[in-house]
Design a protein around this motif. Structure first.
Motif, PDB file in Angstrom:
ATOM      1  N   ALA A 115       5.408  -2.347 -11.696  1.00 41.60           N
ATOM      2  CA  ALA A 115       6.169  -1.177 -11.226  1.00 41.60           C
ATOM      3  C   ALA A 115       5.698  -0.213 -12.184  1.00 41.60           C
ATOM      4  CB  ALA A 115       7.589  -1.484 -11.469  1.00 41.60           C
ATOM      5  N   THR A 116       5.633   1.036 -11.716  1.00 35.45           N
ATOM      6  CA  THR A 116       5.335   2.270 -12.572  1.00 35.45           C
ATOM      7  C   THR A 116       6.732   3.056 -13.113  1.00 35.45           C
ATOM      8  OG1 THR A 116       5.534   3.784 -10.846  1.00 35.45           O
ATOM      9  CG2 THR A 116       3.133   2.737 -11.009  1.00 35.45           C
ATOM     10  N   THR A 117       6.324   3.781 -14.115  1.00 37.43           N
ATOM     11  CA  THR A 117       7.676   4.451 -14.551  1.00 37.43           C
ATOM     12  C   THR A 117       8.382   4.913 -13.334  1.00 37.43           C
ATOM     13  OG1 THR A 117       6.532   4.954 -16.485  1.00 37.43           O
ATOM     14  CG2 THR A 117       8.665   6.346 -15.978  1.00 37.43           C
ATOM     15  N   THR A 118       7.754   5.576 -12.311  1.00 39.41           N
ATOM     16  CA  THR A 118       8.346   6.092 -11.158  1.00 39.41           C
ATOM     17  C   THR A 118       9.118   4.958 -10.252  1.00 39.41           C
ATOM     18  OG1 THR A 118       6.897   7.875 -10.931  1.00 39.41           O
ATOM     19  CG2 THR A 118       7.943   7.231  -8.884  1.00 39.41           C
ATOM     20  N   GLY A 119       8.404   3.623 -10.450  1.00 38.64           N
ATOM     21  CA  GLY A 119       9.128   2.598  -9.624  1.00 38.64           C
ATOM     22  C   GLY A 119      10.440   2.162 -10.212  1.00 38.64           C
TER      23      GLY A 119
ATOM     24  N   LYS B  51       0.872  -1.234   0.223  1.00 36.36           N
ATOM     25  CA  LYS B  51      -0.015   0.124  -0.016  1.00 36.36           C
ATOM     26  C   LYS B  51       0.781   1.201  -0.031  1.00 36.36           C
ATOM     27  CE  LYS B  51      -4.251  -1.982   2.017  1.00 36.36           C
ATOM     28  NZ  LYS B  51      -5.032  -2.021   3.207  1.00 36.36           N
ATOM     29  N   ASN B  52       2.009   1.191   0.790  1.00 40.10           N
ATOM     30  CA  ASN B  52       2.863   2.195   0.789  1.00 40.10           C
ATOM     31  C   ASN B  52       3.387   2.601  -0.743  1.00 40.10           C
ATOM     32  OD1 ASN B  52       2.470   2.874   3.483  1.00 40.10           O
ATOM     33  ND2 ASN B  52       3.998   1.931   4.147  1.00 40.10           N
ATOM     34  N   LEU B  53       3.968   1.463  -1.395  1.00 39.81           N
ATOM     35  CA  LEU B  53       4.605   1.465  -2.623  1.00 39.81           C
ATOM     36  C   LEU B  53       3.593   2.095  -3.541  1.00 39.81           C
ATOM     37  CD1 LEU B  53       6.665  -1.746  -2.595  1.00 39.81           C
ATOM     38  CD2 LEU B  53       7.598   0.746  -2.751  1.00 39.81           C
ATOM     39  N   GLU B  54       2.540   1.668  -3.724  1.00 38.95           N
ATOM     40  CA  GLU B  54       1.242   2.152  -4.489  1.00 38.95           C
ATOM     41  C   GLU B  54       0.896   3.550  -4.123  1.00 38.95           C
ATOM     42  OE1 GLU B  54      -3.045   0.660  -5.993  1.00 38.95           O
ATOM     43  OE2 GLU B  54      -2.290  -0.187  -4.033  1.00 38.95           O
ATOM     44  N   ALA B  55       0.747   4.036  -2.641  1.00 39.78           N
ATOM     45  CA  ALA B  55       0.396   5.112  -2.584  1.00 39.78           C
ATOM     46  C   ALA B  55       1.734   6.431  -2.994  1.00 39.78           C
ATOM     47  CB  ALA B  55       0.283   5.512  -1.024  1.00 39.78           C
TER      48      ALA B  55
END
Length: 70
Positions: A35-39, A11-15
């Protein structure tokens, strides 16, 4: 790591915009995490920093010592 702790971390990674949930193919109830581009950018920066620190720490080791480590 227990399931509640893992859920909190996800949840923290998603937030933080590092991962996102996408529908699981063939399972309307399930979701996959990606993973998103940010991740991905964050992981690349962390890996580069890790490589730099490791290089500094092992920079004076001989080739024989490094071979034994691996």
């Amino acid at each position: 790591m227990g399931s509640p702790a893992l859920s909190r971390q996800l949840k923290n990674l998603e937030a933080g915009g590092c991962i996102e949930r996408v529908p699981a193919p063939g399972d309307g109830r399930g979701a996959l995490l990606q993973a998103t581009t940010t991740g991905r950018s964050l992981v690349e920066r962390l890996e580069a920093a890790d490589d730099e620190v490791l290089g500094e720490q092992l920079g004076e080791w001989s080739a024989a010592d490094l071979a034994q480590l691996v």
